[in-house]
Design a protein around this motif. Structure first.
Motif, mmCIF file in Angstrom:
data_model
loop_
_atom_site.group_PDB
_atom_site.id
_atom_site.type_symbol
_atom_site.label_atom_id
_atom_site.label_comp_id
_atom_site.label_asym_id
_atom_site.label_seq_id
_atom_site.Cartn_x
_atom_site.Cartn_y
_atom_site.Cartn_z
ATOM 1 N N ILE A 117 30.423 40.746 46.610
ATOM 2 C CA ILE A 117 30.238 41.690 45.518
ATOM 3 C C ILE A 117 29.412 42.880 46.004
ATOM 4 C CG2 ILE A 117 30.530 39.995 43.691
ATOM 5 C CD1 ILE A 117 27.559 39.672 43.500
ATOM 6 N N VAL A 118 29.689 44.045 45.433
ATOM 7 C CA VAL A 118 29.067 45.292 45.873
ATOM 8 C C VAL A 118 28.100 45.785 44.798
ATOM 9 C CG1 VAL A 118 29.488 47.670 46.599
ATOM 10 C CG2 VAL A 118 31.153 45.866 47.167
ATOM 11 N N PRO A 119 26.823 45.989 45.130
ATOM 12 C CA PRO A 119 25.852 46.423 44.122
ATOM 13 C C PRO A 119 26.065 47.869 43.696
ATOM 14 C CG PRO A 119 24.848 46.379 46.294
ATOM 15 C CD PRO A 119 26.207 45.787 46.453
ATOM 16 N N THR A 120 25.755 48.163 42.443
ATOM 17 C CA THR A 120 25.760 49.532 41.937
ATOM 18 C C THR A 120 24.352 49.854 41.450
ATOM 19 O OG1 THR A 120 26.222 49.054 39.595
ATOM 20 C CG2 THR A 120 28.109 49.096 41.116
ATOM 21 N N GLU A 121 24.154 51.057 40.944
ATOM 22 C CA GLU A 121 22.858 51.460 40.400
ATOM 23 C C GLU A 121 22.759 51.206 38.899
ATOM 24 O OE1 GLU A 121 20.329 52.401 42.299
ATOM 25 O OE2 GLU A 121 21.652 52.054 44.016
ATOM 26 N N GLU A 122 23.825 50.694 38.305
ATOM 27 C CA GLU A 122 23.852 50.503 36.854
ATOM 28 C C GLU A 122 23.061 49.265 36.431
ATOM 29 O OE1 GLU A 122 27.706 51.077 34.821
ATOM 30 O OE2 GLU A 122 28.501 51.426 36.832
ATOM 31 N N THR A 123 22.325 49.393 35.342
ATOM 32 C CA THR A 123 21.611 48.271 34.743
ATOM 33 C C THR A 123 21.914 48.243 33.248
ATOM 34 O OG1 THR A 123 19.605 49.570 34.379
ATOM 35 C CG2 THR A 123 19.752 48.322 36.446
ATOM 36 N N ARG A 165 24.629 45.601 37.712
ATOM 37 C CA ARG A 165 26.084 45.512 37.821
ATOM 38 C C ARG A 165 26.532 45.503 39.279
ATOM 39 N NH1 ARG A 165 30.337 49.505 37.907
ATOM 40 N NH2 ARG A 165 32.297 48.640 37.080
ATOM 41 N N TYR A 166 27.456 44.601 39.566
ATOM 42 C CA TYR A 166 28.119 44.523 40.866
ATOM 43 C C TYR A 166 29.622 44.649 40.629
ATOM 44 C CZ TYR A 166 23.727 42.529 42.649
ATOM 45 O OH TYR A 166 22.421 42.315 43.007
ATOM 46 N N THR A 167 30.338 45.124 41.616
ATOM 47 C CA THR A 167 31.791 45.187 41.528
ATOM 48 C C THR A 167 32.410 44.299 42.607
ATOM 49 O OG1 THR A 167 31.939 47.110 42.997
ATOM 50 C CG2 THR A 167 31.722 47.539 40.629
ATOM 51 N N TYR A 168 33.668 43.957 42.418
ATOM 52 C CA TYR A 168 34.346 43.119 43.406
ATOM 53 C C TYR A 168 35.849 43.347 43.343
ATOM 54 C CZ TYR A 168 36.043 40.091 39.675
ATOM 55 O OH TYR A 168 36.698 39.625 38.562
ATOM 56 N N GLY A 213 37.019 43.665 39.235
ATOM 57 C CA GLY A 213 36.184 43.681 38.043
ATOM 58 C C GLY A 213 34.725 43.888 38.370
ATOM 59 N N SER A 214 33.882 43.454 37.442
ATOM 60 C CA SER A 214 32.446 43.638 37.611
ATOM 61 C C SER A 214 31.705 42.372 37.216
ATOM 62 C CB SER A 214 31.949 44.820 36.775
ATOM 63 O OG SER A 214 32.190 44.591 35.401
ATOM 64 N N ILE A 215 30.509 42.219 37.761
ATOM 65 C CA ILE A 215 29.649 41.073 37.468
ATOM 66 C C ILE A 215 28.253 41.597 37.165
ATOM 67 C CG2 ILE A 215 28.669 38.916 38.349
ATOM 68 C CD1 ILE A 215 31.033 38.668 40.212
ATOM 69 N N TRP A 216 27.681 41.147 36.054
ATOM 70 C CA TRP A 216 26.327 41.517 35.678
ATOM 71 C C TRP A 216 25.402 40.340 35.978
ATOM 72 C CZ3 TRP A 216 25.070 46.412 34.006
ATOM 73 C CH2 TRP A 216 26.141 47.244 33.670
ATOM 74 N N LEU A 221 37.407 29.258 42.153
ATOM 75 C CA LEU A 221 37.911 30.216 43.135
ATOM 76 C C LEU A 221 36.826 30.675 44.089
ATOM 77 C CD1 LEU A 221 40.196 32.528 40.957
ATOM 78 C CD2 LEU A 221 40.900 30.747 42.553
ATOM 79 N N HIS A 222 35.610 30.790 43.584
ATOM 80 C CA HIS A 222 34.512 31.310 44.383
ATOM 81 C C HIS A 222 33.310 30.386 44.202
ATOM 82 C CE1 HIS A 222 37.177 34.718 43.887
ATOM 83 N NE2 HIS A 222 36.895 34.748 42.604
ATOM 84 N N ASN A 223 32.977 29.615 45.211
ATOM 85 C CA ASN A 223 31.861 28.681 45.099
ATOM 86 C C ASN A 223 30.529 29.397 44.999
ATOM 87 O OD1 ASN A 223 33.890 26.878 45.484
ATOM 88 N ND2 ASN A 223 33.309 26.292 47.541
ATOM 89 N N THR A 224 30.391 30.501 45.706
ATOM 90 C CA THR A 224 29.128 31.219 45.727
ATOM 91 C C THR A 224 29.379 32.722 45.696
ATOM 92 O OG1 THR A 224 29.091 31.276 48.146
ATOM 93 C CG2 THR A 224 27.975 29.421 47.081
#
Length: 232
Positions: free
Chosen positions: A124-130, A140-143, A150-153, A175-178
C-alpha cells in the motif's frame, strides 16, 4: 463483491464436505466460548452506476483477556446468519451456518498459520490525507492488486490486531495476509475495472458487550484436512 461471494461459497463447500466426517482426529473444541468486547462493521456493495445493491452487517466479539474471537455475519432473513469461532489454543475454527435458525449446521476444522514464505503482503502507498472515522484519526493509503484498486484508511490509535477488525471480518485477509504498513484497518474501498465498488467500514470498536457461544451437545461435523488460517 466477487470476493465476498466467493468466500461464502468456499465456506459452504467446507461445511458440505465436513458432513461426511463424523470425528476427525485432532479436531477438538471447548463446550463454550465467552467474550466481553465487540466491534461492529458494515459492508456496502455498489453496482457500476454507483447504485447501492446490498448492505451486510458484521460483528466481532473478542476477549479483553484472551485471544479467541467470533465473527458474525448478519443476514437479511431467517437462516442467513453465519458465525465463525476462532479457537487459537486448539487451532480450530467452528463454523455455524444459519445460526439464527432452529437447526443450525455446525462444522469444525483445523487451521494452520501460513509460514513466512506463504505470506501474501498487500503493498500500500501512503498519502498525505487524514480523516476521522469512528472516532479515530486515520491515514489514507492506496493500492492496486491485479484488476482491483482502492484505498485503505489505517489508524495507529487502535492497538488491537486486525483479526478483530473489518479486514478479517469481510475476509479480505484471504487474499492478503498482511499489509506493508502497520496499524489497524478502519475502512477499505475496493473497485474494479467494470465499475463495481465495495466499501468496508468500521462502525464502532471496543464496546463493553458480553456474549457466550455454547457448543456442548451440538451435532458437529468435522473436517480431516487442515485449512489455511486465512481461508476461514
Amino acid at each position: 463483491m466477487k470476493t465476498l461471494l466467493t468466500m461464502l461459497m468456499t465456506m459452504t463447500a467446507i461445511a458440505v464436505q465436513a458432513q461426511f466426517q463424523i470425528s476427525a482426529p485432532g479436531v477438538k473444541w471447548e463446550d463454550s466460548y465467552s467474550f466481553d468486547r465487540s466491534n461492529n462493521f458494515k459492508v456496502e456493495l455498489y453496482a457500476k452506476n454507483n447504485e447501492l445493491m446490498r448492505t451486510l452487517e458484521y460483528k466481532t466479539y473478542y476477549q479483553s483477556s484472551g485471544k479467541d474471537f467470533i465473527v458474525i455475519t448478519a443476514g437479511k432473513g431467517r437462516g442467513d446468519d453465519i458465525e465463525t469461532v476462532f479457537d487459537l489454543k486448539n487451532e480450530v475454527a467452528i463454523q455455524i451456518f444459519a445460526s439464527d435458525a432452529p437447526e443450525p449446521m455446525y462444522n469444525a476444522g483445523r487451521f494452520k498459520y501460513p509460514a513466512a514464505d506463504e505470506m501474501k503482503k498487500l503493498e500500500i502507498v501512503p498519502t498525505e490525507e487524514t480523516r476521522t472515522i469512528a472516532g479515530y484519526l486515520c491515514k489514507r493509503y492506496t493500492y492496486t492488486y491485479k484488476k482491483i484498486f482502492g484505498s485503505i484508511w489505517i489508524t495507529n490509535q487502535v492497538t488491537l490486531p486486525n483479526d478483530y477488525g473489518i479486514f478479517r471480518a469481510a475476509k479480505m485477509s484471504a487474499l492478503h495476509n498482511t499489509l506493508s504498513a502497520d496499524g489497524f484497518v478502519i475502512e477499505m474501498t475496493t473497485e474494479d475495472a467494470k465499475g463495481g465498488k465495495t466499501i468496508l467500514t468500521t462502525v464502532s470498536i471496543g464496546n463493553n458487550e458480553k456474549f457466550t457461544k455454547v457448543l456442548k451437545g451440538v451435532k458437529m461435523g468435522t473436517a480431516i484436512n487442515k485449512v489455511n488460517y486465512y481461508t476461514f
